[in-house]
Design an enzyme around this catalytic site. Sequence first.
Site, PDB file in Angstrom:
ATOM      1  N   SER A  18      14.371  21.996 -16.340  1.00  0.00           N
ATOM      2  CA  SER A  18      13.133  22.715 -16.600  1.00  0.00           C
ATOM      3  C   SER A  18      13.495  23.998 -17.335  1.00  0.00           C
ATOM      4  O   SER A  18      14.566  24.567 -17.111  1.00  0.00           O
ATOM      5  CB  SER A  18      12.455  23.047 -15.268  1.00  0.00           C
ATOM      6  OG  SER A  18      11.648  24.198 -15.407  1.00  0.00           O
TER       7      SER A  18
ATOM      8  N   GLU B 231       9.499   8.741 -16.976  1.00  0.00           N
ATOM      9  CA  GLU B 231       8.130   9.214 -17.212  1.00  0.00           C
ATOM     10  C   GLU B 231       7.661   8.840 -18.614  1.00  0.00           C
ATOM     11  O   GLU B 231       6.527   8.421 -18.826  1.00  0.00           O
ATOM     12  CB  GLU B 231       8.043  10.738 -17.030  1.00  0.00           C
ATOM     13  CG  GLU B 231       8.168  11.174 -15.579  1.00  0.00           C
ATOM     14  CD  GLU B 231       8.256  12.692 -15.440  1.00  0.00           C
ATOM     15  OE1 GLU B 231       7.483  13.246 -14.655  1.00  0.00           O
ATOM     16  OE2 GLU B 231       9.095  13.323 -16.113  1.00  0.00           O
TER      17      GLU B 231
ATOM     18  N   HIS C  62       0.829  -1.221   0.000  1.00  0.00           N
ATOM     19  CA  HIS C  62       0.000   0.000   0.000  1.00  0.00           C
ATOM     20  C   HIS C  62       0.856   1.260   0.000  1.00  0.00           C
ATOM     21  O   HIS C  62       0.427   2.294   0.522  1.00  0.00           O
ATOM     22  CB  HIS C  62      -0.956   0.030   1.208  1.00  0.00           C
ATOM     23  CG  HIS C  62      -1.698  -1.256   1.430  1.00  0.00           C
ATOM     24  ND1 HIS C  62      -2.928  -1.509   0.863  1.00  0.00           N
ATOM     25  CD2 HIS C  62      -1.365  -2.371   2.133  1.00  0.00           C
ATOM     26  CE1 HIS C  62      -3.331  -2.724   1.230  1.00  0.00           C
ATOM     27  NE2 HIS C  62      -2.396  -3.275   1.991  1.00  0.00           N
TER      28      HIS C  62
END
Length: 465
Positions: A278, A291, A157
Site C-alpha cells: 500500500s 483481485e 453458505h
Amino acid sequence: MAKKIASARISTQSSQLLQDLNNSLPFDKVLYREDIEGSQAHAYMLAQQGIISTEDYQKIDAGLREIRTEIEEGVFTLEGDDEDIHMAIEGRLTEKIGDAGKRLHTARSRNDQVALDFRLYVQRNTQAIAQLLLTNIQTLLEVAKAHSETMLPGMTHLQHAQPINFGYHMMAYASMFKRDYERFVNAYARNNYAPIGCAALAGTPHPIDRNITAQKLGFDAPTLNCLDTVSDRDFALDILFNISTMMMHMSRLSEELILWSASEFKWVTLSDRHATGSSIMPQKKNPDIPELLRGKTGRVNGNLIALLTVMKGLPLAYNKDMQEDKEGVFDSVRTALLSLQVLNEMIADMRVNTEAMERACMVGHLSATDLADYLVKEAGLPFRDAYHITGNVVNLAETKGVDISELTLSDLQRIDERIGEGVVALLDNRASMNARESQGGTATIRTLEQIAQLQAWLVTQEPND
Ligand code: ARG
C-alpha cells in the site's frame, strides 16, 4: 484525406470525421498476418483455377511476403489513413507490383475477407487459450497431489460444513478448467470452416475452388451457405462466451485466494511476486493479482454482451455494424491469455498453510453429520431423530466450549445412551473426511483417484501445432 481505392461511386473525399468513425485500421491491423495468409491462399487458388496467371500469382505472393516483413520490421507502419487492414495491404501491394496487385481482389469481397481473417484469428487464439488451460490444469494437479491429506473446512453458505482436503478443493477448479478446455476445443471444431470464396454475399461467377483455399488455410471444408457466412459472427460469440465462463471460474478461485489470504484465514500466502504494497500503510500486502483477475471478468462479460447486442437486429447479410465485432474480441483474448499465465504462476508459487487450515477444522463441529449417520446406521434410528440427537450433542459441545470431536464418550452418552464406544473415533475430523469415500467424494483415496483420472486424461490431449 484518404485515397479511395475501393470507391468507384463516391467522388468527393470523405470528411475527417467520417474517417474517424469509419476506419477500422487503428484496431484491425492486429489481423495483418491473417489478412496476408488469406490473400496468399486466395491468389494461389485463383492461379490454380486459371483465373489469374501464374506470373501474377508469383508477384502477388512475393509482394505479400515482403509486406509482412515490412510490417514486422516496422517499415510499413499501418498508420496511414486507409480504411482497414484489407485496403492497407492491397494498396501497398499495388504500389509495389502494379497491375498484378489489382487482380488479387478477383472473386473476393471484403465481406468474405474480413470473415476469413477474423475467423483465423479466433481459431488460433482458441488453440492458444486451450493450451494455457492445460498448463493450468497440470499446475492444479500438482498442488492437489501435494495436498490430498491437508484438511480444511469445506463450506456451504461460506459456513464451515464438513472436513475436506485441499487437493479435493483444487480438483474442483481443475474440473472447471477441463470443461472450459473442452468448450474451446468444441468451438474450434464447430467453426473450422472457411468463409473465403463467398464474395459479397452470393458467391461469384468466377470458377473458383473453395476446397483449395479451405485446405491451404487449415480448415476442414468451406462453409455451406455464403449469405450466412458473410454475416455470421457466431465463432466470435463462441470465443467470447467461452472466455467469460472461464474467467468466471477464475474469478471464483481468485475470490477464494483473496479470502484465504486475509488475516482471518491465513490459509494461503501468495508469493511476494503476486502481491503489492500500500502507498500509505507500510505493513500491508495486498492480493491485487487475484483481485484483478476477478475484476477482469467484468470486462469480458461486457464484450460478450456488446457483440450479442450488435448482432441481434441485423438483416442479412453483411452490415457495417459488424465492424464493431473486433475490439471486444481482441480485448477478451488479450485478457484471457494474460490472466491464464498469471493465474498459473500464482498457483504454482503460493504457499499453503497446512496448519492454519487444519486448525480451522476444529471450529464448527464439522463431523456432526457423522454422528447422525452413525445413529442411523448403527442404532437403526430414523434420520430425523438422529438429526435432533446430534443437535443436542452440538449444543453440549457449545456449552463446554469445545468442538464435537473433543467430547468424551460419557459426554456423548449423557445425551443419548445409544451412542456407543466407536463414535469418539468416528468424530475425529480426518476420520470424518475419509469416511466420505463414495465416488467423487473427498476421502483421500477418492481424491487421489480423481487426480489420477484427470492426469491420465491430460496426457491424452495433444498439444496443438
Ligand atoms: N472493416 C470492415 C469490417 O471490419 C471490413 C468489411 C467491410 N466491408 C464492406 N463492405 N464495407 O467489418
